[in-house]
Design a protein around this motif. Structure first.
Motif, PDB file in Angstrom:
ATOM      1  N   LYS A   6       0.750  -1.269  -0.085  1.00  0.00           N
ATOM      2  CA  LYS A   6       0.148  -0.152   0.062  1.00  0.00           C
ATOM      3  C   LYS A   6       0.941   1.001  -0.127  1.00  0.00           C
ATOM      4  O   LYS A   6       0.499   2.110  -0.564  1.00  0.00           O
ATOM      5  N   LEU A   7       1.845   1.182   0.825  1.00  0.00           N
ATOM      6  CA  LEU A   7       2.841   2.341   0.941  1.00  0.00           C
ATOM      7  C   LEU A   7       3.624   2.637  -0.651  1.00  0.00           C
ATOM      8  O   LEU A   7       3.742   3.736  -1.263  1.00  0.00           O
ATOM      9  N   VAL A  11       3.474   6.278  -2.737  1.00  0.00           N
ATOM     10  CA  VAL A  11       4.627   6.465  -3.222  1.00  0.00           C
ATOM     11  C   VAL A  11       4.850   6.750  -4.738  1.00  0.00           C
ATOM     12  O   VAL A  11       5.053   7.784  -5.438  1.00  0.00           O
ATOM     13  N   ASP A  12       4.170   5.725  -5.452  1.00  0.00           N
ATOM     14  CA  ASP A  12       4.200   5.824  -7.071  1.00  0.00           C
ATOM     15  C   ASP A  12       3.123   6.728  -7.250  1.00  0.00           C
ATOM     16  O   ASP A  12       3.186   7.797  -8.360  1.00  0.00           O
ATOM     17  N   GLU A  13       1.844   6.831  -6.780  1.00  0.00           N
ATOM     18  CA  GLU A  13       0.697   7.721  -7.185  1.00  0.00           C
ATOM     19  C   GLU A  13       0.918   9.116  -6.809  1.00  0.00           C
ATOM     20  O   GLU A  13       0.828   9.791  -7.806  1.00  0.00           O
ATOM     21  N   HIS A  14       2.116   9.454  -5.896  1.00  0.00           N
ATOM     22  CA  HIS A  14       2.501  10.819  -5.722  1.00  0.00           C
ATOM     23  C   HIS A  14       3.745  11.017  -6.397  1.00  0.00           C
ATOM     24  O   HIS A  14       4.367  12.321  -6.128  1.00  0.00           O
ATOM     25  N   GLY A  58       8.720  -1.604  -4.655  1.00  0.00           N
ATOM     26  CA  GLY A  58       9.078  -0.425  -4.714  1.00  0.00           C
ATOM     27  C   GLY A  58      10.553  -0.442  -5.212  1.00  0.00           C
ATOM     28  O   GLY A  58      11.061  -1.215  -5.583  1.00  0.00           O
ATOM     29  N   THR A  59      10.874   0.887  -5.437  1.00  0.00           N
ATOM     30  CA  THR A  59      12.313   1.315  -6.082  1.00  0.00           C
ATOM     31  C   THR A  59      12.867   1.854  -5.348  1.00  0.00           C
ATOM     32  O   THR A  59      12.470   3.045  -4.340  1.00  0.00           O
TER      33      THR A  59
END
Length: 87
Positions: A6-7, A11-14, A58-59
Motif C-alpha cells: 500500500k505504501l 509513493v508511486d501515485e504521488h 518499490g524502487t
C-alpha cells in the motif's frame, strides 16, 4: 507485506522518490568484530531490510552511506581535509 505494498502504491501515485540511508549497524557485540566482519554483517542487515521494500514493488532512487566510510577513515584523515559525516 500488504501494508508495504500500500505504501509503495502511495509513493508511486504521488511520484515520490525514495532515499535510503545506510548507516551500518552498531550495537552490543559488534565491537568484537573486525572492520571486515562488521562491514559484511552491516551490509547483510541493510540488504535484507532494503529487499523488503523492493519485494513489495518499490524502487530505491538514492542511497546515502552515513557512517561506514567515516568510521573507516576516522583517524586517517589528512589535516588539510575536513571530515564529512555523510557520503
Amino acid at each position: 507485506m500488504e501494508d508495504m505494498q500500500k505504501l509503495v502504491g502511495i509513493v508511486d501515485e504521488h511520484d515520490l522518490e525514495v532515499i535510503v540511508e545506510l548507516g551500518g549497524v552498531l550495537g552490543p557485540g559488534w565491537g568484537s568484530l573486525t572492520d571486515v566482519e562488521n562491514g559484511k554483517e552491516s551490509a547483510l542487515v541493510e540488504i535484507r531490510n532494503s529487499k523488503k521494500w523492493v519485494t513489495a514493488g518499490g524502487t530505491i532512487d538514492y542511497v546515502i552511506f552515513d557512517g561506514p566510510v567515516r568510521r573507516l577513515l576516522y583517524g586517517n584523515i589528512p589535516e588539510n581535509i575536513k571530515e564529512n559525516n555523510g557520503v
